[in-house]
Each structure stands twice: as C-alpha cells, then as structure tokens.
Design an enzyme around this catalytic site. Structure first.
Site, mmCIF file in Angstrom:
data_model
loop_
_atom_site.group_PDB
_atom_site.id
_atom_site.type_symbol
_atom_site.label_atom_id
_atom_site.label_comp_id
_atom_site.label_asym_id
_atom_site.label_seq_id
_atom_site.Cartn_x
_atom_site.Cartn_y
_atom_site.Cartn_z
ATOM 1 N N SER A 1 -83.299 -25.893 29.459
ATOM 2 C CA SER A 1 -83.911 -25.331 28.261
ATOM 3 C C SER A 1 -82.838 -24.739 27.363
ATOM 4 O O SER A 1 -81.655 -24.725 27.692
ATOM 5 C CB SER A 1 -84.925 -24.239 28.636
ATOM 6 O OG SER A 1 -84.246 -23.101 29.163
ATOM 7 N N LYS A 2 -83.257 -24.228 26.216
ATOM 8 C CA LYS A 2 -82.322 -23.633 25.267
ATOM 9 C C LYS A 2 -81.557 -22.462 25.883
ATOM 10 O O LYS A 2 -80.452 -22.151 25.455
ATOM 11 C CB LYS A 2 -83.078 -23.169 24.013
ATOM 12 C CG LYS A 2 -83.621 -24.314 23.168
ATOM 13 C CD LYS A 2 -84.348 -23.794 21.938
ATOM 14 C CE LYS A 2 -84.880 -24.947 21.095
ATOM 15 N NZ LYS A 2 -85.620 -24.462 19.902
ATOM 16 N N ARG A 3 -82.155 -21.822 26.874
ATOM 17 C CA ARG A 3 -81.480 -20.701 27.534
ATOM 18 C C ARG A 3 -80.214 -21.154 28.260
ATOM 19 O O ARG A 3 -79.350 -20.349 28.575
ATOM 20 C CB ARG A 3 -82.435 -20.018 28.522
ATOM 21 C CG ARG A 3 -83.576 -19.268 27.870
ATOM 22 C CD ARG A 3 -84.350 -18.475 28.893
ATOM 23 N NE ARG A 3 -84.967 -19.334 29.883
ATOM 24 C CZ ARG A 3 -86.155 -19.906 29.740
ATOM 25 N NH1 ARG A 3 -86.855 -19.692 28.635
ATOM 26 N NH2 ARG A 3 -86.658 -20.674 30.696
ATOM 27 N N ASP A 4 -80.121 -22.456 28.530
ATOM 28 C CA ASP A 4 -78.937 -22.987 29.211
ATOM 29 C C ASP A 4 -77.806 -23.290 28.241
ATOM 30 O O ASP A 4 -76.761 -23.797 28.646
ATOM 31 C CB ASP A 4 -79.306 -24.253 29.997
ATOM 32 C CG ASP A 4 -80.292 -23.954 31.118
ATOM 33 O OD1 ASP A 4 -79.944 -23.140 31.987
ATOM 34 O OD2 ASP A 4 -81.399 -24.521 31.103
ATOM 35 N N GLY A 5 -78.013 -22.996 26.966
ATOM 36 C CA GLY A 5 -76.950 -23.199 25.970
ATOM 37 C C GLY A 5 -77.059 -24.530 25.281
ATOM 38 O O GLY A 5 -78.007 -24.773 24.536
#
Length: 480
Positions: free
Chosen positions: A250-254
């Site tokens: 997800s976006k949280r993974d960069g």
C-alpha cells in the site's frame, strides 16, 4: 469467440503497481489468445476522480508497453446507459427504492454489532406498499436504489486461478445499493457494481482478470449479469502483491506507483518483466529475463499462483541492472541525459554527445538504476571537486604533493592525452620521483576525483582532460 479482456482502473490516484500488474496479466492473456485488450476508466466517483490521474494511468500503461486495442472508454460518458439499465431492473421488480436515513442505517449496524452479527442491510424497504413509499417521500426523504439479493442463493463459478468458488447470498450484506440517493422520481449516480456489469455486457468482455480483493464483488456481479440476461464472463482472481511483512502493498510502504518507479530509474522492460513474475511462473522456471512478447507466448492461468506475491526490491534491482547493462551506449546515454539535466550538471546534450557517451561507457556497467548515474557522474561535470575524508588523508601523505607537481608539469607539455600517454606519464613519474606506484595512483585519483575509490582511473582522467578540468583540479590541490 474472440477473447476480450479489460483493465478498468479508477482515476482516484496514480497508476499503482497492483493495477499495473493486473494490466500486465490482462495484456499477456489477450496476446496469448489472439484477443483484444480494452482500457476502461471507471470515473463514476466524481468527488475523487481527477483528469491528472487518468493521464498518469494512460502514460504509465504506454511507458510499460501495454498497448490497448480499444478505448479508453469513460464511465462518466455512459451514465445514461447505466440509468436505463437500472430502470429495467426497477420495472422488472428486481430493484427498488430504499428510503433509509443514515441515522437509521447506523442504528441498524449498532444493533447488529451488539449481537455479534455481521453488518448487513436487513432489506426493510424491499416490499413497501405504494402508500408507504408515498408517506416516506412526503417526509422529504431521498432514496437509493437497491438490487434484490436472495439470501438462499448459492453463487458459483470456476475461477481460472482458484478453481471452484462458492458464495452464499446471505454473506453479501443484504440487498445491494446500485445507485446513490436522489429524489423519488430520479435515479442517482450509478455505482461501481452496476456500471461494471453493464459495461462488460455492452463491450462483450469474455474474461475478467483482477485481484483477489474483488472476489466478493464477483459474487454480486454474477447476479447482475444474470438479471440483465447477459453472458457471465470467466473470472481469474490473481494474487495480491504483498510487502515484506506479508501485508498488501500500500501507499504506507512508500514507492507504489509506476511513475515513482520510473523516477527512481527503473526501465520499463525490467519493471514489466518483474511484474510478470509477481504471481506467474514461466514454463521454464529458470528463465527470469524475457520481454512481454516472449512471456505472452507461454502465459496461462495454470501457472498463476494462488498465494500472494511478495515484492522483492533486490530481485527488481538485479533485473533492472541486467537490462541496463545490455542497452546500446547511445540508447543508455539518451536515458541518462534527463537525470543529469535534472541534477543541474553543466553540459550541452548535442555538442558534448561524444563525451557523454564515453562517460556512459565508463559508468554503465556499475548502474543498477538509471538514477544511480547522478551520483556516479557527479565528479565529471564541475571544474573543481571536493575531497572526501580518505582523499584528504591520502593527499597529506609524504610525497603526494611531489607526485602531483610532477604529473602537472608533464601534463602541461603533453599535446594530446591517450591511455598510452597516461601510462607512460605515470611510469616516468614513478622512475623520476622514486616513489611507489601505489602512492602515485592513489594521490592522482584523490586529486582528480575527490575520492580514493571509483571507476577506472585512466578512463576517468581522459574524460576530465577533454573538459580541461584535470589541470584545474591538480592546480587547486597544489595551491592549498
């Protein structure tokens, strides 16, 4: 029957690697079957859809080499078609207007939660009489439109990846909203599950290939295909792409969007190659490097994994390096120039072309990502260079200044500089100063490049000499 597949992204963000991998699998299957790959932009979410995201998606597909045969089609331009389909469901008694307020729905969910029940709509407005509807409308209530789902129905399909899949109607959350709230006589904004089915029927889609997170939607959509009398496509639900911790990427993974990967210096063929391996195993499992066209010849869902595919940065870097190292120098130079320009390096792309290609030849074998060329080439562009700590220590060694002065004197009297003259010069200085060759080479590298480690010293020196910066740098050190 002509195989027809579609990629149907929502333009609510940039092209995500998960969507791009879905596009790759659709494209590979279409090409393997001699079929058609269609792009459809599902932009019914008017609040979140943005034209810049649409452009990013289309640009990303083009960059990856995923050419489409039809489209792009836009759902926002097909709203009348969806509303007409909803009218048919209303007229057939397969859909109805639901007047529940948000407060009533929240009260319903809270009561279910208190009883440890799964949240679902209890279908309370499914069988309202005309008088009851009129009374609710007289209160000024708006109405969503819901599609009737039989709780006792079993929905089955043979998934091309997962085999037999069975869902119960009672597990689908009650009657499904297919249009947003509107006044009593109007049909509000059609929603995803309805629009996608109408489009698939209209566009004669034969196979729906998408991520496993859509499985619950598939069960609902099969009921709609049947309600419209349309052909139910075959389904293939591909594994999700996971982060190193085993959770959905997800976006949280960069870095997750294709434009991010592009900016980091990954090449399109390498990224497409890597995405092909995220969930699919070639018939020759030892083969890891191939073009999309080569993969398409052997692609099939019998070799698509059910388990999630973990994203491996090291594997992607290795693949990218392989592609970079096999590029012709001229082509690689074209790809590096934008990175050097963005870094603000001083050069003219046309008049300095030969020099740039020589620089590319020097650093190319060490590149993993195209962006690596920014740091690797940084020392070649300015007239002066800063010394790192090791270089400073080297130039403080006894004899270092003597070496540099001798090199500078010979350099000023040398009309041309070649690999042979450089070697002769170093040999002569070694003999004259009676200093060790290692000291001479390390001191020369430190003065010319600002470091004691780096690419081939002779080739680096020749590149600097062409821009006249070798003498300048030697003089700067001697003047300290």
């Amino acid at each position: 029957m002509t195989v027809r597949v579609r990629l149907a992204p929502s333009p609510t963000g940039n092209l995500h690697i998960g969507t791009a991998r879905t596009a790759v699998f659709n494209w590979l299957f279409a090409r393997n079957q001699g079929g058609e790959f269609i792009v459809r932009i599902e932009d019914t979410d008017q609040e979140r859809s943005r034209p810049e995201f649409t452009q990013n998606i289309l640009d990303g597909l083009t960059w990856l080499g995923l050419n489409w045969d039809e489209g792009p089609f836009f759902q926002s331009e097909r709203l009348d078609l969806y509303r007409e389909a909803i009218r048919k469901l209303l007229d057939a008694g397969l859909a109805y207007r639901c007047y529940c307020t948000p407060e009533e729905l929240e009260e319903m969910r809270s009561a279910q939660k208190a009883k440890n029940q799964a949240p679902r709509y209890d279908n309370r407005h499914r069988d309202l009489t005309a008088a009851q509807r009129a009374a609710l409308e007289a209160e000024g209530r708006s109405a969503v439109i819901r599609f009737k789902i039989d709780d006792n129905r079993e929905i089955r399909w043979n998934d091309l990846v997962r085999g037999s899949v069975v869902w119960k109607g009672s597990d689908l959350g009650g009657d499904m909203v297919i249009a947003r709230a509107s006044s009593s006589n109007a049909i509000g904004q059609p929603l995803y599950n309805l629009a996608v089915v109408v489009d698939d029927i209209d566009m004669q889609i034969t196979h729906v290939i998408r991520g496993e997170d859509h499985i619950a939607n598939t069960a609902k959509q099969i009921l709609l295909y049947e309600a419209f009398g349309g052909r139910v496509p075959e389904f293939a639900h591909t594994p999700l792409i996971l982060n190193p911790d085993g959770r959905k990427l997800s976006k949280r993974d960069g870095v997750t969007s294709i434009s991010d990967f592009q900016n980091l210096g990954y090449t399109a063929p390498a990224l497409a190659n890597y995405m092909t391996l995220l969930g699919w195993t070639p018939t020759d499992s030892t083969q890891e490097i191939f073009t999309l066209e080569q993969a398409a010849k052997n692609f099939g869902f019998d070799r698509v994994n059910k388990a999630g595919a973990k994203f491996d940065w090291d594997k992607l870097d290795w693949l990218n390096g392989q592609y970079i190292h096999n590029l012709p120098v001229s082509e690689l130079t074209d790809m590096l120039i934008p990175y050097w320009e963005e870094a603000g390096y001083d050069f003219e792309p046309q008049s300095d072309r030969l020099w740039l290609e020589q620089l590319t030849t020097l650093i190319g074998p060490s590149l993993t990502r195209l962006k690596d060329a920014v740091d690797m080439a940084a020392m070649f562009f300015p007239s002066s260079v800063s010394l790192d700590e090791e270089a400073q220590q080297q130039l403080q060694q006894e004899g270092a200044q003597t070496v540099l002065a001798a090199i500078k004197d010979k350099l000023e009297s040398e009309p041309t500089l070649t690999a042979d003259t450089v070697k002769d010069m170093i040999k002569a200085v070694t003999k004259e100063t009676k200093l060790k060759k290692g000291l001479i080479m390390r001191s020369l590298r430190a003065a010319l490049t600002g470091a004691v480690h780096g690419p081939d010293l002779v080739e680096s020196w020749l590149l600097l000499h062409q821009r006249g910066t070798d003498l300048t740098r030697l003089q700067n050190i001697l003047d300290r």
